[in-house]
Design a protein around this motif. Structure first.
Motif, PDB file in Angstrom:
ATOM      1  N   PRO A   1       0.781  -1.237   0.000  1.00 54.77           N
ATOM      2  CA  PRO A   1       0.000   0.000   0.000  1.00 54.77           C
ATOM      3  C   PRO A   1       0.814   1.289   0.000  1.00 54.77           C
ATOM      4  O   PRO A   1       0.509   2.218  -0.764  1.00 54.77           O
ATOM      5  CB  PRO A   1      -0.836  -0.120   1.282  1.00 54.77           C
ATOM      6  CG  PRO A   1      -0.944  -1.587   1.527  1.00 54.77           C
ATOM      7  CD  PRO A   1       0.373  -2.154   1.090  1.00 54.77           C
TER       8      PRO A   1
ATOM      9  N   ILE B   1       0.598   4.118  -3.062  1.00 53.91           N
ATOM     10  CA  ILE B   1       0.033   5.458  -2.857  1.00 53.91           C
ATOM     11  C   ILE B   1       1.069   6.530  -3.146  1.00 53.91           C
ATOM     12  O   ILE B   1       0.773   7.573  -3.750  1.00 53.91           O
ATOM     13  CB  ILE B   1      -0.509   5.581  -1.422  1.00 53.91           C
ATOM     14  CG1 ILE B   1      -1.740   4.686  -1.245  1.00 53.91           C
ATOM     15  CG2 ILE B   1      -0.855   7.029  -1.090  1.00 53.91           C
ATOM     16  CD1 ILE B   1      -2.258   4.626   0.178  1.00 53.91           C
TER      17      ILE B   1
ATOM     18  N   ASP C   1      -5.381   3.047   4.117  1.00 57.80           N
ATOM     19  CA  ASP C   1      -4.700   2.981   2.814  1.00 57.80           C
ATOM     20  C   ASP C   1      -5.547   2.209   1.807  1.00 57.80           C
ATOM     21  O   ASP C   1      -5.632   2.589   0.637  1.00 57.80           O
ATOM     22  CB  ASP C   1      -3.333   2.307   2.967  1.00 57.80           C
ATOM     23  CG  ASP C   1      -2.315   3.208   3.651  1.00 57.80           C
ATOM     24  OD1 ASP C   1      -2.560   4.429   3.713  1.00 57.80           O
ATOM     25  OD2 ASP C   1      -1.293   2.700   4.125  1.00 57.80           O
TER      26      ASP C   1
END
Length: 428
Positions: A131, A135, A167
């Motif tokens: 994650p 991102i 997330d």
């Protein structure tokens, strides 16, 4: 049942045959058909059941049937909680797509992003990611998820344990609403079901084994031992048993480092693997463990999740986990693919309540043994050290005496510090 009977394409069958697989595992047989039909799937599968192929094979089949595109947008996203698991899943994707016109890449933190960005810029069909790095690169405008057709959330339970819920929610907003969703988890807790309902659309639910049960082929044993004698006992067991490949679990990173040093001092090659280790150090430790140059790998729960170690013969719980379900995850590292394995737990008095919780979860009593010279302390408090529980709830045999109370109080303070470190570790 054969893989061919599941409806997989010839290029995939060729890749499967090259790896030496002939028949699908239970989770593969149950998960592959609904995925091929385009349905959302919620699957429960313990470590070592072949779950990765359960979603990668049908995913690759579906992607290969689509029209070829000059520019390759990311069409499938596989989200994993750890770097090691991401790397392992990507390795599987590459192996199974060997005879397909499919490109894939893996991205995770802890390493230079430039090689990952270069790979993405060439255009890929399948992205395996953790994650944080996903991102980060999306924020930099270095990747787009607006063409994702298949979304896979692997080891969803560990995702929640590691604090990735926000997330995940953020990533969900970056991918199209119309997509196929696949979620794999070792357990179906209330939190997992809540997450599933927010992501999946009328999912088919499949389970490879009964929920939260230990693998039957694993021999389980508990050694009752005084807390201060655990290190001596584990060294004795490994040395006298001449065990060559042992995965040892500790609750904390500090504990893993300390035990590793003691092992090395005793002439046992060992390496520690946890969140404070660099990716290079973790990769080196795992490689040494696999090739036999390292006999003992000492790990925390989060670091060990996703490690691919086939036919691992021994798992030792140097300390029992705070959460009963984590015991099942740990011992699931052995007894894989039908092979026999041995899971041993060194249990001190203050872990009595943890042991009771584990036995209740797996529905059986675990055999207990006491080794001469490493006997448990008869005066030690059996006060549970669960977070949020006060000392007065302990059940030590001398808990009413003044001396025992002082001893328990000291243990409680140490336990509080340990729990604080543990919660910080799990939140990263």
């Amino acid at each position: 049942m054969s893989f061919k009977s599941l409806g997989l394409s010839e290029p995939l069958l060729k890749a499967i045959s090259k790896k030496g697989y002939e028949t699908p595992s239970p989770i593969q047989a149950k998960a592959i058909p609904p995925v091929l039909e385009g349905k959302d799937v919620l699957a429960s599968a313990q470590t070592g059941t072949g779950k990765t192929a359960g979603f990668t094979l049908p995913m690759l089949h579906l992607l290969s049937k689509g029209p070829e595109q000059r520019y390759r947008p990311i069409r499938a996203l596989i989200l994993t909680p750890t770097r090691e698991l991401a790397a392992q899943v990507h390795a599987n994707v590459k192996e199974y797509s060997e005879f397909l016109n499919i490109r894939s890449a893996v991205i995770f933190g802890g390493v230079n992003q430039k090689p990952q960005v270069n790979k993405l810029s060439q255009g890929i069909d399948v992205l395996v990611a953790t994650p944080g790095r996903l991102i980060d690169l999306e924020n930099q405008g270095l990747l787009s998820l607006n063409r994702v057709e298949i979304f896979v959330l692997d080891e969803a339970d560990r995702m929640l344990d590691m604090g990735f819920l926000r997330d995940i929610e953020r990533i969900m907003k970056l991918i199209p609403n119309k997509r196929q969703n696949l979620m794999f988890s070792a357990t179906f807790s209330k939190d997992i079901k809540k997450l599933a309902y927010s992501i999946l659309n009328h999912p088919v639910q499949v389970e490879a084994t009964p929920e939260n049960t230990a693998v039957e082929v694993i021999e389980q044993k508990v050694y009752r031992v005084a807390k201060g004698k655990k290190t001596g006992l584990i060294i004795k067991l490994i040395s006298e048993g001449n065990w060559k490949q042992v995965l040892v679990f500790t609750r904390t990173k500090h504990g893993a480092n300390k035990l590793c040093k003691k092992m090395i001092s005793a002439g046992i090659t060992a390496a520690a693997i946890h969140g404070n280790k660099s990716q290079g150090a973790r990769t080196k430790a795992l490689a040494g463990f696999k090739n036999g140059s390292v006999r003992v790998l000492v790990a925390t729960d989060i670091a060990a999740r996703g490690l691919d170690i086939p036919l691992l013969p021994h798992v030792i719980n140097f300390e029992l986990p705070n959460i009963s379900e984590d015991y099942v995850h740990r011992i699931g590292r052995t007894g894989r693919a039908g092979a026999e394995g041995q899971a041993l737990s060194l249990v001190s008095a203050d872990e009595t309540t943890y042991l009771q919780g584990i036995e209740k979860l797996i529905g059986e009593s675990i055999e207990v043994e006491i080794v001469e010279g490493f006997e448990p302390d008869p005066d030690a408090s059996t006060e549970p050290i669960k977070p949020g529980q006060n000392r007065s709830q302990g059940r030590g045999r001398n808990s009413n005496s003044r001396n025992s109370s002082k001893k328990s109080s000291g243990n409680s303070k140490n336990s509080n510090r340990s729990r604080s470190r543990n919660r910080n570790t799990n939140s990263r």
